[in-house]
Scaffold this motif. Structure first.
Motif, mmCIF file in Angstrom:
data_model
loop_
_atom_site.group_PDB
_atom_site.id
_atom_site.type_symbol
_atom_site.label_atom_id
_atom_site.label_comp_id
_atom_site.label_asym_id
_atom_site.label_seq_id
_atom_site.Cartn_x
_atom_site.Cartn_y
_atom_site.Cartn_z
ATOM 1 N N GLY A 1 -0.726 6.284 -4.254
ATOM 2 C CA GLY A 1 -1.838 6.027 -3.332
ATOM 3 C C GLY A 1 -1.501 5.087 -2.187
ATOM 4 O O GLY A 1 -2.398 4.422 -1.662
ATOM 5 N N PHE A 2 -0.260 4.982 -1.839
ATOM 6 C CA PHE A 2 0.102 4.124 -0.692
ATOM 7 C C PHE A 2 1.418 4.608 -0.103
ATOM 8 O O PHE A 2 2.210 5.260 -0.761
ATOM 9 N N GLN A 3 1.591 4.260 1.163
ATOM 10 C CA GLN A 3 2.863 4.561 1.819
ATOM 11 C C GLN A 3 3.505 3.235 2.243
ATOM 12 O O GLN A 3 4.397 2.736 1.580
ATOM 13 N N GLY B 1 1.876 0.425 2.173
ATOM 14 C CA GLY B 1 1.338 -0.532 1.214
ATOM 15 C C GLY B 1 0.570 -1.693 1.820
ATOM 16 O O GLY B 1 0.060 -2.538 1.087
ATOM 17 N N TYR B 2 0.484 -1.734 3.134
ATOM 18 C CA TYR B 2 -0.165 -2.894 3.750
ATOM 19 C C TYR B 2 -1.651 -2.962 3.410
ATOM 20 O O TYR B 2 -2.202 -4.031 3.174
ATOM 21 N N CYS B 3 -2.292 -1.820 3.359
ATOM 22 C CA CYS B 3 -3.729 -1.796 3.057
ATOM 23 C C CYS B 3 -3.999 -1.846 1.559
ATOM 24 O O CYS B 3 -5.147 -2.004 1.150
ATOM 25 N N THR B 4 -2.962 -1.662 0.744
ATOM 26 C CA THR B 4 -3.162 -1.408 -0.681
ATOM 27 C C THR B 4 -3.857 -2.546 -1.443
ATOM 28 O O THR B 4 -4.763 -2.276 -2.241
ATOM 29 N N PRO B 5 -3.490 -3.815 -1.235
ATOM 30 C CA PRO B 5 -4.219 -4.865 -1.965
ATOM 31 C C PRO B 5 -5.720 -4.825 -1.705
ATOM 32 O O PRO B 5 -6.533 -4.959 -2.631
ATOM 33 N N ARG C 1 -3.702 3.119 7.666
ATOM 34 C CA ARG C 1 -3.098 3.714 8.857
ATOM 35 C C ARG C 1 -2.152 4.851 8.513
ATOM 36 O O ARG C 1 -1.859 5.705 9.334
ATOM 37 N N CYS C 2 -1.633 4.830 7.283
ATOM 38 C CA CYS C 2 -0.704 5.902 6.888
ATOM 39 C C CYS C 2 -1.461 7.129 6.402
ATOM 40 O O CYS C 2 -0.843 8.151 6.121
ATOM 41 N N ALA C 3 -2.772 6.997 6.230
ATOM 42 C CA ALA C 3 -3.611 8.117 5.796
ATOM 43 C C ALA C 3 -3.232 8.619 4.410
ATOM 44 O O ALA C 3 -3.081 9.817 4.176
HETATM 45 S S1 FES Z 1 -0.473 2.584 2.863
HETATM 46 FE FE1 FES Z 1 0.018 2.000 4.864
HETATM 47 S S2 FES Z 1 -1.793 1.329 5.757
HETATM 48 FE FE2 FES Z 1 -2.315 2.141 3.876
#
Ligand code: FES
Ligand code: FES
Length: 217
Positions: free
Chosen positions: A144-146, A148-152, A199-201
Motif C-alpha cells: 500500500g505504498f510506493q 512511503g511518505y504519506c504512509t504514516p 502523490r504516488c497514487a
Molecule cells: S506512497 Fe508516496 S506519497 Fe503515498
C-alpha cells in the motif's frame, strides 16, 4: 513638453517618479530628495519558551517549546519522533495525521501547548512489543505504498477511521445517517480517507489494506 491636466500630473513629474522607482529597485536606496522609509522594528531575537509535558505513545515527554510551535514540529524537531511527516503544513495532505485520544487529527494544524493531558499516538506507537499493528501489516501485505511518505499518516488515519465507522459515524456517502454501524464499502473507505493524499497514487492497494483489516475486525 506637454502637461497632462486631466490627472493633475505633469509629464515631468511622472518621468521623475519612474526614474526614482527604478533607482530604488536596482540599488535598494532611495533617490536623493525622496523621503526616507520608516525603519521597521527588528524582530525579537529571544523567544520565550514554556515547559510542557506530553503523553506520546504511552511515554511522558517533558519539553520546552515556543508556544507557537505546532504539535508536528514538536514531534519532529524537539522529540526526535520523525515518523509523522510534513507534507503541506497546511492541513491539506494528511501526511502528519496522528491520533489524539483515539481520534485522528492533522498535527500540523494544532499547537503542542493545546495537548497537555492528551493521549497521543504517532506511527511509532502503533506497534506493540515488536508486533506490527494489523494496519501496518496489511499495508505491507497489500503493497500500500510506493515512496512511503504519506504512509504514516495513511495508517494512523485508517486506524482512526475504523473506530469512527465502528461507532456509527456517518460519512458524506453513507446512505443511512441514522444507522448504528457503517458497512465499510470501498466507496466509504475512499470517502473517509479522502483527507490523506498519496502523490504516488497507491490508492487501490491502500483501500485493499484497510478493507482487509475492517473485515478481520
Ligand atoms: S506512497 Fe508516496 S506519497 Fe503515498
Ligand atoms: S502536513 Fe499536515 S496536512 Fe499536510
Amino acid at each position: 513638453m506637454t502637461n497632462d491636466t486631466r490627472s493633475g500630473l505633469t509629464r515631468r513629474a511622472v518621468l521623475e517618479t519612474g526614474v526614482a522607482t527604478g533607482f530604488f529597485l536596482v540599488t535598494g536606496l532611495p533617490a536623493s530628495g525622496q523621503s526616507q522609509p520608516t525603519p521597521i522594528e527588528a524582530a525579537p531575537t529571544h523567544v520565550e519558551t514554556v515547559p510542557l509535558t506530553l503523553r506520546i505513545n504511552a511515554q511522558t515527554f517533558d519539553v520546552n517549546v515556543d508556544p507557537r510551535t505546532t504539535l508536528l514540529d514538536t514531534f519532529r524537531n524537539s522529540l526526535g519522533l520523525t515518523g509523522s511527516k510534513k507534507g503541506c503544513d497546511h492541513g491539506q495532505c494528511g501526511a502528519c495525521t496522528v491520533l489524539v485520544n483515539g481520534r485522528r487529527i492533522n498535527s500540523c494544524l494544532t499547537l503542542a501547548i493545546m495537548h497537555e493531558g492528551d493521549e497521543i499516538t504517532t506511527i511509532e506507537g502503533l506497534a506493540e512489543e515488536g508486533e506490527l499493528h494489523p494496519m501496518q501489516a496489511a499495508f505491507i501485505a497489500r503493497d500500500g505504498f510506493q515512496c512511503g511518505y504519506c504512509t504514516p499518516g495513511q495508517i494512523c488515519s485508517a486506524v482512526g477511521m475504523l473506530q469512527e465507522a465502528a461507532a456509527g459515524w456517518p460519512s458524506h456517502v453513507s446512505g443511512d445517517v441514522a444507522a448504528e454501524t457503517v458497512g465499510l464499502t470501498d466507496v466509504e473507505i475512499r470517502e473517509r480517507m479522502s483527507g490523506n493524499i498519496c502523490r504516488c497514487a497507491a490508492y487501490d492497494n491502500i483501500v485493499a489494506a484497510i478493507r482487509d483489516v475492517s473485515e478481520e475486525a
